[in-house]
Scaffold this motif. Sequence first.
Motif, short mmCIF file in Angstrom:
data_model
loop_
_atom_site.label_atom_id
_atom_site.label_comp_id
_atom_site.label_asym_id
_atom_site.label_seq_id
_atom_site.Cartn_x
_atom_site.Cartn_y
_atom_site.Cartn_z
N THR A 103 0.81 -1.22 0.00
CA THR A 103 0.00 0.00 0.00
C THR A 103 0.85 1.27 0.00
O THR A 103 0.32 2.36 -0.17
N ASP A 104 2.19 1.14 0.18
CA ASP A 104 3.05 2.33 -0.01
C ASP A 104 2.92 2.81 -1.45
O ASP A 104 2.92 4.02 -1.73
N VAL A 105 2.81 1.86 -2.37
CA VAL A 105 2.63 2.19 -3.79
C VAL A 105 1.35 3.01 -3.97
O VAL A 105 1.35 4.07 -4.61
N GLY A 146 17.90 7.97 -2.70
CA GLY A 146 17.89 6.79 -1.84
C GLY A 146 17.45 5.57 -2.63
O GLY A 146 16.81 5.70 -3.69
N ASN A 147 17.81 4.40 -2.11
CA ASN A 147 17.63 3.18 -2.89
C ASN A 147 17.15 2.02 -2.03
O ASN A 147 17.52 0.88 -2.26
N GLY A 148 16.31 2.32 -1.03
CA GLY A 148 15.82 1.26 -0.15
C GLY A 148 14.43 0.80 -0.55
O GLY A 148 14.02 0.92 -1.71
N GLY A 149 13.68 0.29 0.43
CA GLY A 149 12.35 -0.27 0.16
C GLY A 149 11.38 0.77 -0.38
O GLY A 149 10.66 0.53 -1.36
N ALA A 150 11.34 1.95 0.26
CA ALA A 150 10.39 2.98 -0.17
C ALA A 150 10.75 3.47 -1.58
O ALA A 150 9.86 3.77 -2.38
N ALA A 151 12.04 3.52 -1.90
CA ALA A 151 12.47 3.96 -3.24
C ALA A 151 11.91 3.01 -4.30
O ALA A 151 11.51 3.45 -5.39
N LYS A 152 11.85 1.74 -4.00
CA LYS A 152 11.34 0.76 -4.98
C LYS A 152 9.84 0.97 -5.20
O LYS A 152 9.35 0.85 -6.33
N THR A 192 22.17 7.33 -5.28
CA THR A 192 22.51 6.42 -4.19
C THR A 192 23.98 6.59 -3.84
O THR A 192 24.77 7.02 -4.69
N ARG A 193 24.32 6.28 -2.60
CA ARG A 193 25.72 6.42 -2.20
C ARG A 193 26.59 5.36 -2.86
O ARG A 193 27.80 5.52 -2.92
N SER A 194 25.99 4.28 -3.35
CA SER A 194 26.80 3.24 -4.02
C SER A 194 26.09 2.77 -5.29
O SER A 194 25.42 1.74 -5.29
N THR A 217 13.60 9.60 -0.59
CA THR A 217 13.20 8.37 0.11
C THR A 217 14.28 7.96 1.12
O THR A 217 14.23 6.85 1.62
N THR A 218 15.25 8.85 1.38
CA THR A 218 16.21 8.56 2.44
C THR A 218 15.61 9.02 3.77
O THR A 218 14.71 9.87 3.78
N PRO A 219 16.13 8.52 4.89
CA PRO A 219 15.62 9.01 6.18
C PRO A 219 16.25 10.33 6.60
O PRO A 219 15.97 10.82 7.70
N LEU A 220 17.07 10.94 5.74
CA LEU A 220 17.75 12.19 6.11
C LEU A 220 16.73 13.27 6.45
O LEU A 220 15.80 13.51 5.69
N GLY A 221 16.89 13.89 7.61
CA GLY A 221 15.99 14.96 8.04
C GLY A 221 14.93 14.49 9.01
O GLY A 221 14.22 15.30 9.61
N LEU A 273 9.39 11.76 1.67
CA LEU A 273 8.57 10.72 2.30
C LEU A 273 8.60 10.87 3.82
O LEU A 273 7.78 10.31 4.53
N VAL A 274 9.60 11.63 4.31
CA VAL A 274 9.66 11.89 5.75
C VAL A 274 8.49 12.80 6.14
O VAL A 274 8.13 13.71 5.37
N TYR A 275 7.87 12.53 7.28
CA TYR A 275 6.72 13.34 7.73
C TYR A 275 6.91 13.91 9.13
O TYR A 275 6.07 14.65 9.62
N ASN A 276 8.02 13.55 9.78
CA ASN A 276 8.30 14.10 11.10
C ASN A 276 9.74 14.59 11.13
O ASN A 276 10.63 13.75 11.12
N TYR A 286 -2.76 7.80 3.39
CA TYR A 286 -3.38 7.13 2.23
C TYR A 286 -3.00 5.65 2.18
O TYR A 286 -3.80 4.82 1.74
N GLN A 287 -1.77 5.30 2.62
CA GLN A 287 -1.43 3.87 2.59
C GLN A 287 -2.26 3.11 3.63
O GLN A 287 -2.64 1.97 3.40
N ALA A 288 -2.58 3.76 4.74
CA ALA A 288 -3.43 3.12 5.75
C ALA A 288 -4.86 2.98 5.22
O ALA A 288 -5.50 1.93 5.36
#
Length: 247
Positions: free
Chosen positions: A99-101, A124-130, A149-151, A177-181, A206-209, A235-237
Amino acid sequence: MDTYGLIGKTLKHSFSKRFFTEKFEREGLQARYELFELDTIGLFPALWQSQPGLRGLNVTIPYKTEVIPFLDWLSPAVEEIGAVNCIRRGSHGLEGHNTDVLGFERSLREQWQGEWPEEALILGNGGAAKAVAFVLKNLPGIQQIRTATRSPKAPGECDYASLNRLDWATCRLIVNTTPLGMYPEVESLPPIPYEILGATHLAMDLVYNPAETAFMRAAAAQGARVANGLDMLIYQAEAAWEIWTRD
Ligand code: NAP
């Protein structure tokens, strides 16, 4: 009583628990939302056996991928992304959804004005990025999606240092989509050339806090439009509820 819940390894502060408990109270629904901490994913089948009223689950770290072998059916998004965050007991048996999609697509469609850009950049290149990449690939008009991505390894991936060579006139959508911030590291932000941004760009975090991240502040200072991840979270909920309760 119909039961819904969240599985993960360590569950403390859960947005989903608060969201659904408040929803059930507000709408007078005879249902409950529980947190199910599983030490290993091997305990997943026993959870369903011990909870006859269980209708649906959310899934969080570290089981979004590990849970897949236990499911009977996967949505096309899950087949491509390899991550499940919503499970329903339905006509296919146990179904895996993402439901993130759905949450990201709805939030993006509300934020974006006009024609889709030729290019988009995912940070960023993690789960949320996909999940974000899956949505962007399926929108009409976006011809190129880059991932910073860093790599960098795969085609389409680049490092942050090369971003000033990008054509920012056509790349008008940037999604962090990185957790930075994210709280408590509220001053950190992705290292992109913010000075190149302008009024034609949308910078989505994607950060909200906190509600206004350092990434959003830096982009807005150049005149870009900005949005945080709160709508996507809600919305994903809502999408999970729609999946759990559809016929
Ligand atoms: P993840 O799988 O850990 O991926 C995060 C990616 O960010 C990493 O793969 C990494 O990519 C990059 N990264 C991590 N630390 C970094 C750093 N210090 N500098 C630069 N890049 C860094 O996490 P996720 O599940 O994708 O979640 C990412 C963020 O999205 C989290 O803040 C999460 O809360 C948020 N999120 C929000 C929603 C919503 O509904 N709003 C939904 C899902 C996720 P590289 O190693 O390739 O550089």
